[in-house]
Write an enzyme that holds these catalytic residues in place. Structure first.
Site, PDB file in Angstrom:
ATOM      1  N   LYS A 107     -17.082   7.986   1.092  1.00 13.27           N
ATOM      2  CA  LYS A 107     -15.839   8.774   1.207  1.00 13.27           C
ATOM      3  C   LYS A 107     -15.843  10.000   0.311  1.00 13.27           C
ATOM      4  O   LYS A 107     -14.899  10.259  -0.439  1.00 13.27           O
ATOM      5  CB  LYS A 107     -14.619   7.896   0.920  1.00 13.27           C
ATOM      6  CG  LYS A 107     -14.443   6.761   1.931  1.00 13.27           C
ATOM      7  CD  LYS A 107     -13.125   6.039   1.779  1.00 13.27           C
ATOM      8  CE  LYS A 107     -12.978   4.906   2.759  1.00 13.27           C
ATOM      9  NZ  LYS A 107     -13.917   3.778   2.543  1.00 13.27           N
TER      10      LYS A 107
HETATM   11  O1  LIG Z   1     -14.389   4.139   5.555  1.00  7.81           O
HETATM   12  C1  LIG Z   1     -14.222   2.906   5.616  1.00  7.81           C
HETATM   13  O2  LIG Z   1     -15.134   2.163   5.919  1.00  7.81           O
HETATM   14  C2  LIG Z   1     -12.858   2.385   5.481  1.00  7.81           C
HETATM   15  C3  LIG Z   1     -11.854   3.181   5.985  1.00  7.81           C
HETATM   16  C4  LIG Z   1     -10.574   2.645   6.155  1.00  7.81           C
HETATM   17  O3  LIG Z   1      -9.690   3.271   6.705  1.00  7.81           O
HETATM   18  N1  LIG Z   1     -10.337   1.372   5.729  1.00  7.81           N
HETATM   19  C5  LIG Z   1     -11.315   0.594   5.163  1.00  7.81           C
HETATM   20  O4  LIG Z   1     -11.027  -0.569   4.848  1.00  7.81           O
HETATM   21  N2  LIG Z   1     -12.572   1.113   4.970  1.00  7.81           N
HETATM   22  C6  LIG Z   1     -13.619   0.326   4.275  1.00  7.81           C
HETATM   23  O5  LIG Z   1     -13.959  -0.772   5.096  1.00  7.81           O
HETATM   24  C7  LIG Z   1     -14.161  -1.961   4.318  1.00  7.81           C
HETATM   25  C8  LIG Z   1     -13.152  -3.010   4.767  1.00  7.81           C
HETATM   26  O6  LIG Z   1     -13.479  -4.246   4.221  1.00  7.81           O
HETATM   27  P1  LIG Z   1     -12.801  -5.616   4.731  1.00  7.81           P
HETATM   28  O7  LIG Z   1     -11.326  -5.413   4.640  1.00  7.81           O
HETATM   29  O8  LIG Z   1     -13.324  -6.622   3.755  1.00  7.81           O
HETATM   30  O9  LIG Z   1     -13.299  -5.857   6.134  1.00  7.81           O
HETATM   31  C9  LIG Z   1     -14.006  -1.537   2.858  1.00  7.81           C
HETATM   32  O10 LIG Z   1     -15.300  -1.237   2.355  1.00  7.81           O
HETATM   33  C10 LIG Z   1     -13.187  -0.271   2.921  1.00  7.81           C
HETATM   34  O11 LIG Z   1     -13.490   0.619   1.867  1.00  7.81           O
END
Ligand SMILES: O=C(O)c1cc(=O)[nH]c(=O)n1[C@@H]1O[C@H](COP(=O)(O)O)[C@@H](O)[C@H]1O
Length: 281
Positions: free
Chosen positions: A99
């Site tokens: 990011k």
């Molecule tokens: O860019 C990302 O991957 C991201 C964007 C977003 O809008 N929301 C989001 O949760 N993420 C990333 O996606 C992952 C979600 O993880 P879980 O919630 O464990 O599935 C984390 O590493 C967040 O940083």
């Protein structure tokens, strides 16, 4: 010298061959504890190697979250470097979740770090933040094009706080998210079968409220731990469903450390996605 194959084409093939699933590699301290591993660089290394070995030969994309590696300083970043290289060698595409977003000249250095062929952290794509202005990201677009890499720009993130900024209206009229999607559409113009410049749109949204079809992939985090389910995707993504790359981290990782259990969890996610978005759309 022949031009490298664009990221978008490589991603479309991987999604067609392996199914459209991205598994996030997020070594939370809590997960290390659940896996019986110490919260140190040795635990990080074991966790990461286990996930890469279990999944990199079968899922389309692995998405390591840099923060969990940076937490351990340079030795943590060394673990990330190895994970990226090992995952790519095993056939997964790697989207490194950093990011990043900065003024153009600094952005060029971030692009060199993650997208330049031969860089230690060379990834297939990275996540970028557009809030210093979309055009500040230009050096990343240029380098990605030259090196067959891709980017995913935050548009409508999965967290509820995102709407404050992303749904705000720009001077020109559309919402901030709509403007980002519009600029990505222009970057992807004419790219077949899929553009290399994607957007991040959370699977958790009640509705998109924007035209998501922009010729590039839609990274959709939020499945599992954040509450979204495969069955939510048609409502959020509508006609753009075929270009969606759904992403799940904790929802799969919590099934470790057994490699077979990690694979079975990823297979269950893939099956649920196939039932909702169809094999290959
Ligand atoms: O860019 C990302 O991957 C991201 C964007 C977003 O809008 N929301 C989001 O949760 N993420 C990333 O996606 C992952 C979600 O993880 P879980 O919630 O464990 O599935 C984390 O590493 C967040 O940083």
């Amino acid at each position: 010298m022949t031009a490298p194959e664009p990221f978008g084409a490589r991603l479309r093939r991987a999604m067609d061959e392996r199914g459209p699933l991205c598994v996030g590699v997020d070594p939370h301290a809590a997960l290390l504890a659940e896996w019986g591993l110490p919260d140190d660089v040795g635990g990080l290394e074991r966790f990461t190697a286990t996930v890469v070995e279990a999944l990199a030969d079968r899922v389309a994309v692995l998405k390591p979250q840099s923060a969990f590696f940076e937490r351990f300083g340079s030795r943590g970043v060394a673990v990330l470097e190895r994970a990226i290289a090992d995952a790519r060698a095993a056939g997964a595409l790697v989207v490194t979740d950093v990011k990043r977003g900065d003024i153009g000249s600094t952005m060029a250095a971030y692009a060199d770090a993650y997208l330049a062929e031969g860089a230690p952290l060379r990834s297939d794509a990275v996540t970028l933040s557009p809030y210093l202005g979309f055009d500040a990201l230009r050096p990343a677009f240029d380098l990605a094009r030259a090196h067959g890499a891709g980017v995913f720009v935050l548009a409508l993130t999965s967290n509820p706080e995102g709407a404050e900024v992303q749904r705000a209206t720009t001077q020109a009229g559309p919402s901030v998210a709509g403007a980002v999607l519009g600029r990505l559409r222009a970057e992807n113009a004419g790219a077949l079968p899929l553009g290399s410049f994607g957007a991040v749109v959370g699977a958790t949204l009640a509705e998109a409220g924007e035209d998501l079809a922009m010729g590039g992939p839609l990274l959709a985090p939020g499945l599992g731990a954040q509450g979204a389910r495969a069955a939510d995707l048609p409502r959020v993504f509508g006609g753009a469903l075929r270009d969606v790359l759904p992403s799940v981290s904790r929802g799969v990782l919590r099934h470790g450390p057994d490699a077979g259990a990690l694979r079975a969890a990823a297979e269950r996610e893939a099956a649920a996605l196939a039932a909702c978005i169809g094999a290959g759309g």
